[in-house]
Design an enzyme around this catalytic site. Structure first.
Site, PDB file in Angstrom:
ATOM      1  N   PHE A 147     123.427  31.778 -87.080  1.00  0.00           N
ATOM      2  CA  PHE A 147     123.367  30.230 -87.343  1.00  0.00           C
ATOM      3  C   PHE A 147     124.383  29.368 -86.712  1.00  0.00           C
ATOM      4  CE2 PHE A 147     123.263  26.386 -89.958  1.00  0.00           C
ATOM      5  CZ  PHE A 147     121.938  25.707 -89.615  1.00  0.00           C
ATOM      6  N   ASP A 232     132.462  30.196 -82.978  1.00  0.00           N
ATOM      7  CA  ASP A 232     131.762  29.257 -83.584  1.00  0.00           C
ATOM      8  C   ASP A 232     132.479  29.526 -85.285  1.00  0.00           C
ATOM      9  OD1 ASP A 232     130.447  27.515 -85.647  1.00  0.00           O
ATOM     10  OD2 ASP A 232     128.622  28.128 -84.732  1.00  0.00           O
ATOM     11  N   LYS A 261     132.329  20.557 -90.120  1.00  0.00           N
ATOM     12  CA  LYS A 261     132.433  20.665 -91.512  1.00  0.00           C
ATOM     13  C   LYS A 261     133.492  20.067 -92.021  1.00  0.00           C
ATOM     14  CE  LYS A 261     128.684  23.876 -92.031  1.00  0.00           C
ATOM     15  NZ  LYS A 261     127.485  23.114 -92.027  1.00  0.00           N
TER      16      LYS A 261
END
Length: 408
Positions: A147, A232, A261
Site C-alpha cells: 500500500f 516507504d 503522516k
C-alpha cells in the site's frame, strides 16, 4: 476536555454527509468533535481512547502542545510563499530531517502519495541519466500486498482489486514480486530496473513484518545489481516501531526514504523524499514541484517534529510499551485472537472469524470506548499515539478481551 455545545447529534451529522460527500470511505459511526493526547470526544461528549492515531499521523498525540505552539507561532508570521520564493523556515527543516535520517537532501511534498509519486519520477530520471537505461524502458520492482497510496500510477502496481478495479488503463513499468522473498526479487531485477520500492513493514496488509535479514538482503541486492532501494516509511517511520525508522532494525540505509503522516504532527499534511545527494540532484528547476510543498507552516511543524524525535523519548516509549502490547496480545491468542504481528506500538491482530469480522470487532470496541480500524476481513490494526500510558494501553487490551469474550 470540555464537552462541546451540542448542535447536531452524531446521527444527524452522519446522515447529513451522505448526500454531499463522495462515498469513498466507510467510517465507524463516531463523530469526533474534540481531541487531546490519546483521547477524542464525540459531539455528545462521549470519550474514546484512540488506538489508531490517524494511521500513524498522530504519533505524538492529538494537539501535542509543542507542535501546536510551533504552528501558532508560524501562523502569526507566514504560511505560504510557494517555491517561487525562498522562505526562512525551509532550510532548517531540510537540514534537521536529513541529519535525523542520516541522508543528504530533502524533496518536500505534502501527502504520502505525493512522496511516492515523486520517488518514482526521481528513480526513473536517475535510471536514464545515471544508469543508462534506454528511454521509457525503466522498471520499478514492488511487493505484492503493498500500500503506497491511491493515485492512478500507484494503484497500477497494487494487488488489491478494491483499489484497482475500474480505474484502468494502468501505468506500465512495474514488476510485482511476493513480499519477503529475496529469490523472487533477485529474479525480477535486471538491467532496466531503476529501483526496488518496498515498505519495511506492510501496514495496510495487516502489519506484516518480514523475516530477519530481508531488508539487509534487499539492500545488498540493490547495491549489487546497480539500482536504488526506496523505503516507504510513511507509516512505519518516525518512532512507530521503537526506532526512528523501521529500517534501523537491520541497520539499513536506503537510497531514498519516503516520509509523511507523522511528519506533519497531525496538524498539516507534510511529506518528504529524503535521499542521497547524487540521486536527488537529477532533478532540475521546472522538472518537478508543488505549490504547497515546503511551505513555511509545514516546515515549522516538521522541524518541531524532528526536534521531538531527536530526544529519543518517543522511540523509547514505543519500544518499552511495545512489550506491553505484545505480551497483552499474546495472552489473547487462542481466546479469540488467531495470531498477531507487532513491532513497537504497532500491531495487526487476526481475529477468529467465528467471533466476528474486523469491522464487527472494531464496532464492539467503539462501544467500549476504544477506536481501532479493521483491514482485510478479520484483521484489526492497533497503532496508538506514542504518548499513550501503560495503563491506557492495558485498558485498551482489556476492552479487546471483553469484546472477544462477549463476541461481536
Amino acid at each position: 476536555m470540555t464537552a462541546p455545545a451540542l448542535t447536531r447529534t452524531s446521527e444527524e451529522l452522519i446522515r447529513a454527509e451522505a448526500p454531499v460527500l463522495a462515498h469513498n470511505y466507510h467510517p465507524l459511526p463516531v463523530v469526533v468533535a474534540r481531541a487531546e493526547g490519546t483521547w477524542v470526544e464525540d459531539v455528545e461528549g462521549r470519550r474514546y481512547l484512540d488506538m489508531l492515531a490517524g494511521y500513524s499521523a498522530l504519533n505524538f498525540g492529538h494537539r501535542n502542545p509543542v507542535l501546536i505552539e510551533a504552528a501558532h507561532r508560524q501562523l502569526d508570521r507566514l504560511t505560504l510563499t510557494s517555491r517561487a520564493f525562498h522562505n526562512d523556515r525551509l532550510a532548517q527543516f531540510a537540514q534537521s530531517l536529513a541529519e535525523l535520517t542520516g541522508l543528504d537532501m530533502v524533496l518536500p511534498m505534502n501527502t504520502g502519495a505525493e512522496a511516492v509519486e515523486s520517488a518514482v519520477k526521481v528513480a526513473r530520471k536517475w535510471a536514464y541519466e545515471v544508469k543508462g537505461v534506454a528511454p521509457d524502458q525503466a522498471t520499478i520492482v514492488v511487493a505484492a500486498d503493498n500500500f503506497h497510496g491511491r493515485t492512478t500510477t500507484i494503484v497500477s502496481f497494487s494487488t488489491d482489486e478494491t483499489a484497482r478495479a475500474g480505474f484502468g488503463p494502468f501505468t506500465p513499468g512495474f514488476r510485482i514480486v511476493p513480499y519477503n522473498d529475496l529469490a523472487a526479487l533477485e529474479a525480477a531485477v535486471d538491467e532496466t530496473t531503476a529501483a526496488v520500492l518496498i515498505e519495511p513493514i506492510q501496514g495496510e496488509a495487516g502489519v506484516v513484518i518480514p523475516a530477519d535479514g530481508y531488508l539487509a538482503g534487499v539492500r545488498e541486492l540493490t547495491r549489487r545489481k546497480g539500482c536504488l532501494f526506496i523505503a516507504d516509511e510513511i507509516q512505519s517511520g518516525l518512532g512507530r516501531t521503537g526506532t526512528t525508522l523501521a529500517v534501523e532494525h537491520e541497520a539499513v540505509v536506503p537510497d531514498l526514504l519516503l516520509l509523511g503522516k507523522a511528519l506533519g504532527g497531525g496538524i498539516v499534511p507534510v511529506s518528504a523524499v529524503v535521499g542521497r545527494r547524487d540521486v536527488l540532484e537529477v532533478l532540475r528547476p521546472g522538472e518537478h514541484g508543488s505549490t504547497f510543498g515546503g511551505n513555511p507552516l509545514a516546515a515549522a511543524v516538521g522541524s518541531a517534529v524532528v526536534e521531538l524525535l531527536e530526544t529519543g523519548e518517543f522511540q523509547r516509549r514505543a519500544a518499552e510499551l511495545g512489550v506491553v502490547l505484545r505480551d497483552g496480545l499474546a495472552a489473547l491468542v487462542g481466546r479469540g485472537v488467531e495470531g498477531f504481528r507487532s513491532r513497537g506500538l504497532w500491531a495487526g491482530v487476526d481475529i477468529d472469524p467465528a467471533i466476528g469480522t474486523g469491522r464487527e470487532i472494531s464496532e464492539g470496541l467503539m462501544r467500549e470506548g476504544v477506536l481501532v480500524k479493521d483491514t482485510h476481513g478479520s484483521t484489526i490494526r492497533l497503532a496508538p499515539p506514542l504518548t499513550i500510558t501503560g495503563d491506557e494501553l492495558r485498558s485498551a487490551l482489556g476492552a479487546l478481551e471483553k469484546v472477544l469474550t462477549r463476541g461481536a
